[in-house]
Design a protein around this motif. Structure first.
Motif, PDB file in Angstrom:
ATOM      1  N   MET A   1       0.853  -1.195   0.000  1.00  0.00           N
ATOM      2  CA  MET A   1       0.000   0.000   0.000  1.00  0.00           C
ATOM      3  C   MET A   1       0.885   1.240   0.000  1.00  0.00           C
ATOM      4  O   MET A   1       1.884   1.288   0.725  1.00  0.00           O
ATOM      5  CB  MET A   1      -0.900  -0.004   1.240  1.00  0.00           C
ATOM      6  CG  MET A   1      -1.986   1.062   1.241  1.00  0.00           C
ATOM      7  SD  MET A   1      -3.145   0.796   2.602  1.00  0.00           S
ATOM      8  CE  MET A   1      -3.873  -0.766   2.098  1.00  0.00           C
ATOM      9  N   PRO A   2       0.549   2.294  -0.775  1.00  0.00           N
ATOM     10  CA  PRO A   2       1.432   3.463  -0.866  1.00  0.00           C
ATOM     11  C   PRO A   2       1.496   4.214   0.448  1.00  0.00           C
ATOM     12  O   PRO A   2       0.552   4.228   1.231  1.00  0.00           O
ATOM     13  CB  PRO A   2       0.774   4.301  -1.963  1.00  0.00           C
ATOM     14  CG  PRO A   2      -0.658   3.873  -1.964  1.00  0.00           C
ATOM     15  CD  PRO A   2      -0.646   2.422  -1.640  1.00  0.00           C
ATOM     16  N   ARG A   3       2.630   4.824   0.661  1.00  0.00           N
ATOM     17  CA  ARG A   3       2.841   5.627   1.850  1.00  0.00           C
ATOM     18  C   ARG A   3       2.266   7.024   1.623  1.00  0.00           C
ATOM     19  O   ARG A   3       2.460   7.631   0.574  1.00  0.00           O
ATOM     20  CB  ARG A   3       4.329   5.713   2.165  1.00  0.00           C
ATOM     21  CG  ARG A   3       4.652   6.460   3.447  1.00  0.00           C
ATOM     22  CD  ARG A   3       6.153   6.492   3.656  1.00  0.00           C
ATOM     23  NE  ARG A   3       6.715   5.146   3.798  1.00  0.00           N
ATOM     24  CZ  ARG A   3       6.751   4.487   4.937  1.00  0.00           C
ATOM     25  NH1 ARG A   3       6.254   5.018   6.028  1.00  0.00           N
ATOM     26  NH2 ARG A   3       7.285   3.289   4.990  1.00  0.00           N
ATOM     27  N   TRP A 498      -1.097   2.137   6.070  1.00  0.00           N
ATOM     28  CA  TRP A 498      -1.967   1.125   6.658  1.00  0.00           C
ATOM     29  C   TRP A 498      -1.448  -0.281   6.364  1.00  0.00           C
ATOM     30  O   TRP A 498      -0.908  -0.541   5.283  1.00  0.00           O
ATOM     31  CB  TRP A 498      -3.385   1.266   6.115  1.00  0.00           C
ATOM     32  CG  TRP A 498      -4.078   2.520   6.549  1.00  0.00           C
ATOM     33  CD1 TRP A 498      -4.322   3.625   5.796  1.00  0.00           C
ATOM     34  CD2 TRP A 498      -4.604   2.796   7.850  1.00  0.00           C
ATOM     35  NE1 TRP A 498      -4.965   4.591   6.542  1.00  0.00           N
ATOM     36  CE2 TRP A 498      -5.150   4.107   7.812  1.00  0.00           C
ATOM     37  CE3 TRP A 498      -4.654   2.074   9.043  1.00  0.00           C
ATOM     38  CZ2 TRP A 498      -5.759   4.700   8.914  1.00  0.00           C
ATOM     39  CZ3 TRP A 498      -5.265   2.674  10.150  1.00  0.00           C
ATOM     40  CH2 TRP A 498      -5.809   3.959  10.083  1.00  0.00           C
ATOM     41  N   LEU A 499      -1.631  -1.177   7.313  1.00  0.00           N
ATOM     42  CA  LEU A 499      -1.219  -2.566   7.183  1.00  0.00           C
ATOM     43  C   LEU A 499      -2.448  -3.459   7.033  1.00  0.00           C
ATOM     44  O   LEU A 499      -3.537  -3.117   7.513  1.00  0.00           O
ATOM     45  CB  LEU A 499      -0.409  -2.997   8.402  1.00  0.00           C
ATOM     46  CG  LEU A 499       0.818  -2.133   8.727  1.00  0.00           C
ATOM     47  CD1 LEU A 499       1.427  -2.567  10.054  1.00  0.00           C
ATOM     48  CD2 LEU A 499       1.848  -2.233   7.601  1.00  0.00           C
ATOM     49  N   ASP A 500      -2.278  -4.577   6.399  1.00  0.00           N
ATOM     50  CA  ASP A 500      -3.370  -5.534   6.238  1.00  0.00           C
ATOM     51  C   ASP A 500      -3.653  -6.201   7.578  1.00  0.00           C
ATOM     52  O   ASP A 500      -2.747  -6.729   8.240  1.00  0.00           O
ATOM     53  CB  ASP A 500      -3.007  -6.591   5.197  1.00  0.00           C
ATOM     54  CG  ASP A 500      -2.918  -6.014   3.790  1.00  0.00           C
ATOM     55  OD1 ASP A 500      -3.613  -5.015   3.519  1.00  0.00           O
ATOM     56  OD2 ASP A 500      -2.148  -6.555   2.976  1.00  0.00           O
ATOM     57  N   THR A 501      -4.923  -6.192   7.987  1.00  0.00           N
ATOM     58  CA  THR A 501      -5.343  -6.759   9.265  1.00  0.00           C
ATOM     59  C   THR A 501      -6.720  -7.388   9.098  1.00  0.00           C
ATOM     60  O   THR A 501      -7.460  -7.056   8.163  1.00  0.00           O
ATOM     61  CB  THR A 501      -5.434  -5.681  10.359  1.00  0.00           C
ATOM     62  OG1 THR A 501      -6.261  -4.603   9.891  1.00  0.00           O
ATOM     63  CG2 THR A 501      -4.073  -5.148  10.735  1.00  0.00           C
ATOM     64  N   PHE A 508      -1.206   0.466  11.535  1.00  0.00           N
ATOM     65  CA  PHE A 508      -0.484   1.296  10.573  1.00  0.00           C
ATOM     66  C   PHE A 508       0.969   1.406  10.981  1.00  0.00           C
ATOM     67  O   PHE A 508       1.334   1.176  12.137  1.00  0.00           O
ATOM     68  CB  PHE A 508      -1.117   2.692  10.436  1.00  0.00           C
ATOM     69  CG  PHE A 508      -1.241   3.476  11.717  1.00  0.00           C
ATOM     70  CD1 PHE A 508      -0.196   4.271  12.182  1.00  0.00           C
ATOM     71  CD2 PHE A 508      -2.419   3.444  12.443  1.00  0.00           C
ATOM     72  CE1 PHE A 508      -0.316   5.000  13.351  1.00  0.00           C
ATOM     73  CE2 PHE A 508      -2.557   4.177  13.626  1.00  0.00           C
ATOM     74  CZ  PHE A 508      -1.498   4.958  14.073  1.00  0.00           C
ATOM     75  N   GLU A 509       1.768   1.758   9.990  1.00  0.00           N
ATOM     76  CA  GLU A 509       3.209   1.889  10.174  1.00  0.00           C
ATOM     77  C   GLU A 509       3.581   3.355  10.051  1.00  0.00           C
ATOM     78  O   GLU A 509       3.188   4.039   9.115  1.00  0.00           O
ATOM     79  CB  GLU A 509       3.929   1.077   9.098  1.00  0.00           C
ATOM     80  CG  GLU A 509       5.436   1.092   9.194  1.00  0.00           C
ATOM     81  CD  GLU A 509       6.062   0.269   8.077  1.00  0.00           C
ATOM     82  OE1 GLU A 509       6.305  -0.930   8.294  1.00  0.00           O
ATOM     83  OE2 GLU A 509       6.264   0.828   6.988  1.00  0.00           O
ATOM     84  N   CYS A 516       1.555   0.828  15.012  1.00  0.00           N
ATOM     85  CA  CYS A 516       0.480   0.951  15.991  1.00  0.00           C
ATOM     86  C   CYS A 516      -0.640   0.013  15.575  1.00  0.00           C
ATOM     87  O   CYS A 516      -1.025  -0.027  14.390  1.00  0.00           O
ATOM     88  CB  CYS A 516      -0.028   2.389  16.043  1.00  0.00           C
ATOM     89  SG  CYS A 516      -1.460   2.651  17.126  1.00  0.00           S
ATOM     90  N   ALA A 517      -1.163  -0.758  16.529  1.00  0.00           N
ATOM     91  CA  ALA A 517      -2.272  -1.686  16.267  1.00  0.00           C
ATOM     92  C   ALA A 517      -3.389  -1.427  17.266  1.00  0.00           C
ATOM     93  O   ALA A 517      -3.127  -1.289  18.472  1.00  0.00           O
ATOM     94  CB  ALA A 517      -1.798  -3.131  16.353  1.00  0.00           C
ATOM     95  N   VAL A 518      -4.631  -1.365  16.784  1.00  0.00           N
ATOM     96  CA  VAL A 518      -5.799  -1.104  17.625  1.00  0.00           C
ATOM     97  C   VAL A 518      -6.823  -2.193  17.377  1.00  0.00           C
ATOM     98  O   VAL A 518      -7.240  -2.421  16.235  1.00  0.00           O
ATOM     99  CB  VAL A 518      -6.432   0.271  17.313  1.00  0.00           C
ATOM    100  CG1 VAL A 518      -7.474   0.611  18.371  1.00  0.00           C
ATOM    101  CG2 VAL A 518      -5.381   1.355  17.200  1.00  0.00           C
ATOM    102  N   ASN A 519      -7.243  -2.848  18.453  1.00  0.00           N
ATOM    103  CA  ASN A 519      -8.222  -3.930  18.341  1.00  0.00           C
ATOM    104  C   ASN A 519      -9.605  -3.418  18.736  1.00  0.00           C
ATOM    105  O   ASN A 519      -9.900  -3.236  19.910  1.00  0.00           O
ATOM    106  CB  ASN A 519      -7.812  -5.103  19.232  1.00  0.00           C
ATOM    107  CG  ASN A 519      -8.706  -6.316  19.021  1.00  0.00           C
ATOM    108  OD1 ASN A 519      -9.618  -6.302  18.200  1.00  0.00           O
ATOM    109  ND2 ASN A 519      -8.439  -7.373  19.782  1.00  0.00           N
ATOM    110  N   PHE A 520     -10.458  -3.181  17.747  1.00  0.00           N
ATOM    111  CA  PHE A 520     -11.834  -2.770  17.990  1.00  0.00           C
ATOM    112  C   PHE A 520     -12.775  -3.963  18.101  1.00  0.00           C
ATOM    113  O   PHE A 520     -13.948  -3.795  18.436  1.00  0.00           O
ATOM    114  CB  PHE A 520     -12.333  -1.880  16.836  1.00  0.00           C
ATOM    115  CG  PHE A 520     -11.654  -0.550  16.703  1.00  0.00           C
ATOM    116  CD1 PHE A 520     -12.216   0.588  17.264  1.00  0.00           C
ATOM    117  CD2 PHE A 520     -10.476  -0.424  16.001  1.00  0.00           C
ATOM    118  CE1 PHE A 520     -11.610   1.826  17.119  1.00  0.00           C
ATOM    119  CE2 PHE A 520      -9.865   0.808  15.837  1.00  0.00           C
ATOM    120  CZ  PHE A 520     -10.437   1.939  16.405  1.00  0.00           C
TER     121      PHE A 520
END
Length: 561
Positions: A1-3, A498-501, A508-509, A516-520
Motif C-alpha cells: 500500500m502506498p505511503r 496502513w497494514l493488512d489486518t 499502521f506503520e 500501531c495496532a488497535v483492536n476494535f
C-alpha cells in the motif's frame, strides 16, 4: 500500500507535531481560594504540565468578561479578568512557561464581543445608521412596526438569533444579531474599525510572547449582507435540528473570511518563532483546506476525528480523509478526543452511541469501565498519528462527564435558553482533582471556597497525586506515551501506511521500525511475533491484543533503540 506523506520539509515548525494541553482556566487550579481557577493556580501547576510532556498550553479566554458564556463574551481583549489575576501575572506566566520549554496559545473570540464591551454600549447609546452601530450587525425589524426579527436565524444556544433594543428615547428600536447568547452581539467584519482593532489585539499579545491563537468560530465572521432566511420552522429551537443548506450558508463559512485571515497571517509571520493560528472551523471537509492555504491559517481542529464513533471503519475513514484533504495544502492534521464543548470521551465511548455529534449527546447510560478501556486505547491511537494532538485537561486522569450536576449550579447558556431541555457543557468543565481524599481534592487551598462546580466524590481515586507513580494508571499511560512520542525514532516523521489486518483491527506503520495496532473487535488479536512491544493501553494476554486495546510496536527483528 502506498505511503501517505503529509508534508516533506526538514526542520518543521514546532506546531506541526506538537502536543497541546487545553487549560480551561476556571476549572484547572485555584490559587487564591475563591473556588475559581486562576493564573496563580496555573503557574503552580506548570511543572506538572512539563512532567506530563506537552509542548504547549492552549488557554481558554482569560479576558475581562461578565462570564455569560464562560469567558467567550469578552469585554476587553487586552486585559485579564480580575477573577483570574492581572496582566502582569499573565506576562509572568508566559515567561515561566517558556522557561520550561512550554509554549502558550491563547483563545481569541472575533465573531462577537460581550454586550458589556465599550463598543456595544456606545452602539446602544447611538442612533440607527451611526458609525457606532456599524461595528455590529444591527437591522430594522420586519412588519409594519418592526416587531418581527429581520430573519429566521437561530442562536447556537437555542431560540432566535436576534434581540430588539430600546432606543435612547425609550422607543422600541432595531434588532441586533447574536449567533450565540444575547449577551454576545456579533461584530460586523465589513467595518474597518473591527478589522483594525483585532489586528491591534493580535500584536498586543504577540508582543508579550504569546506563541499563537486558537480562533473561536473561525468560520462565522462573514455574513451574507442580504441576511436571507434559512427556511426554518417558526417553532425551531436550534438550527441543527433541521436539515441545513450545506452550500452558500448565509452566516457560516462565507468566502469573505479568507481575506481576514490572509491579513492575520502576515501579522503572525512578521514575528519570530513560528507563531501559529488554530482554526475552530466547523465546515465540510472539502472546504476546510481553504482555511489552511499557505497564506492563511496554519492548522484547524479535526472535528471529523473528534466526532467519530469508536468503530474501526469510522476511525480509519476519518484519519484518511484528514490526512489526504489537509495534506493537499501542506497542512498537518490535528487530532483531538475531547474539549470544553463536548462530553468527555470516557463517557461517550461507554455508550451504545459513541460519537460526539450534538444529536447523539443523550444516547443512553454509559458503562464507564468500558469507556475508560476504550479511552486508553484511543489515546494511544491518537498520539501515534502524524500531526499534532490536543489534550483536554483531565483526560490524562481518566475523568468522565459529570452528568448529575444539580440544575441550580449549571451555568451554560444552552441550559437556560433551551428551558432546561439541553443540559449544556458544564459536565465536562468540572474542576480538576489534584490531591487528597475529600473535595475540593487540592483544586484550591484548604479552607477556601467550594469549587464553582461540585466534584464527584469518586474523583478521590482519580486525582493527579493518587495516580502519579501508580503503574497502569491513566496518568502514567499518558506520561509514558508522551515520552516515547518525543524520543522514539519513527514519531518524528509525517507519514502513515496502513497494514493488512483482519476485520475489526486497525494497524499502521509510521516508519519501518514503528507500528500501531488497535483492536476494535470482540476477540483477541495475535501481535506479530518478531515485533517488540513499546507500550500498550491494557495488559496483553500471552502475545494477544485484547479487545478495545492499542499497542505500539517496534522492530521487525531490529534491536530496540
Amino acid at each position: 500500500m502506498p505511503r501517505t506523506r503529509i508534508h516533506d520539509k526538514t526542520a518543521a515548525p514546532w506546531w506541526r507535531t506538537a502536543v497541546v494541553y487545553q487549560v480551561y482556566l476556571r476549572s484547572f487550579a485555584d490559587g487564591n481560594g475563591d473556588g475559581v481557577g486562576d493564573l496563580a493556580g496555573l503557574r503552580a501547576r506548570l511543572p506538572y504540565l512539563k512532567e506530563l510532556g506537552v509542548d504547549a498550553v492552549w488557554i481558554n479566554p482569560w479576558y475581562p468578561s461578565p462570564m455569560k458564556d464562560g469567558g467567550y463574551d469578552v469585554a476587553d481583549y487586552k486585559d485579564i479578568d480580575p477573577v483570574f489575576g492581572t496582566l502582569a501575572e499573565a506576562e509572568e506566566m508566559i515567561a515561566e512557561s517558556h522557561a520550561l520549554g512550554v509554549r502558550v496559545v491563547l483563545d481569541i473570540v472575533p465573531n462577537h464581543t460581550s454586550d458589556r464591551h465599550r463598543w456595544f454600549r456606545e452602539a446602544l447609546a447611538a442612533q440607527p445608521g451611526s458609525p457606532e452601530r456599524d461595528r455590529y450587525v444591527f437591522r430594522d425589524g420586519k412588519g409594519p412596526d418592526g416587531s418581527l426579527p429581520p430573519n429566521d436565524w437561530r442562536s447556537r444556544f437555542g431560540g432566535r438569533a436576534w434581540t430588539r433594543v430600546t432606543e435612547p428615547d425609550g422607543s422600541p428600536g432595531q434588532w441586533y444579531l447574536h449567533l450565540f447568547a444575547p449577551e454576545q452581539p456579533d461584530l460586523n467584519w465589513v467595518n474597518r474599525d473591527v478589522r483594525a482593532e483585532f489586528e491591534s489585539i493580535l500584536r498586543f499579545w504577540f508582543d508579550r510572547g504569546v506563541d499563537g491563537f486558537r480562533i473561536d468560530v473561525a468560520h462565522g465572521l462573514a455574513k451574507d449582507p442580504a441576511l436571507p432566511d434559512l427556511g426554518l420552522p417558526d417553532d425551531a429551537l436550534f438550527e441543527f435540528e433541521h436539515e441545513r443548506r450545506k452550500e452558500d450558508h448565509p452566516h457560516w463559512d462565507q468566502d469573505a473570511v479568507h481575506e481576514i485571515y490572509q491579513t492575520w497571517r502576515k501579522i503572525a509571520d512578521s514575528y519570530a518563532g513560528d507563531r501559529v493560528f488554530v482554526a475552530e472551523a466547523r465546515v465540510s471537509e472539502d472546504r476546510l483546506p481553504l482555511y489552511l492555504r499557505q497564506d492563511e491559517l496554519h492548522t484547524a481542529f479535526n472535528f471529523t476525528f473528534l466526532g467519530s464513533a469508536w468503530e474501526p471503519n469510522a476511525m480509519r475513514e476519518a484519519i484518511d480523509r484528514s490526512v489526504s484533504t489537509l495534506g493537499a495544502v501542506g497542512a498537518p492534521s490535528t487530532w483531538v478526543l475531547s474539549n470544553h464543548d463536548v462530553p468527555r470521551h470516557v463517557t461517550r465511548y461507554g455508550r451504545r452511541v459513541t460519537s460526539a455529534r450534538e444529536r447523539d449527546a443523550d444516547a443512553g447510560p454509559s458503562d464507564l469501565g468500558l469507556g475508560t478501556r476504550r479511552a486508553r486505547a484511543a489515546a494511544l491511537l491518537m498520539l501515534a498519528l502524524p500531526g499534532s494532538a490536543y489534550l483536554y485537561q483531565g483526560e490524562e486522569l481518566g475523568l468522565w462527564e459529570v452528568e448529575d450536576l444539580p440544575d441550580e449550579v449549571l451555568r451554560d447558556p444552552a441550559f437556560t435558553r433551551s428551558g432546561g431541555t439541553v443540559r449544556g457543557r458544564d459536565g465536562c468543565r468540572v474542576p480538576l482533582p489534584w490531591s487528597g481524599s475529600d473535595a475540593p481534592f487540592g483544586f484550591g487551598p484548604k479552607g477556601g471556597e467550594k469549587p464553582w462546580l461540585p466534584q464527584p466524590v469518586e474523583w478521590e481515586h482519580f486525582s493527579a497525586q493518587f495516580q502519579s507513580g501508580t503503574p497502569g494508571s491513566m496518568l502514567e499511560l499518558y506520561r509514558a506515551a508522551l515520552r516515547l512520542r518525543q524520543g522514539q525514532p519513527g514519531f518524528d516523521g509525517e507519514t502513515l501506511r496502513w497494514l493488512d489486518t483482519p476485520e475489526g483491527v486497525l494497524a499502521f506503520e509510521r516508519s519501518p521500525l514503528l507500528r500501531c495496532a488497535v483492536n476494535f473487535s470482540g476477540e483477541p488479536y495475535p501481535l506479530p511475533r518478531n515485533w517488540g512491544v513499546l507500550l500498550t493501553s491494557d495488559r496483553l494476554a500471552g502475545g494477544l491484543l485484547p479487545p478495545d486495546t492499542t499497542a505500539w510496536l517496534w522492530g521487525g527483528g531490529a534491536s530496540r533503540p
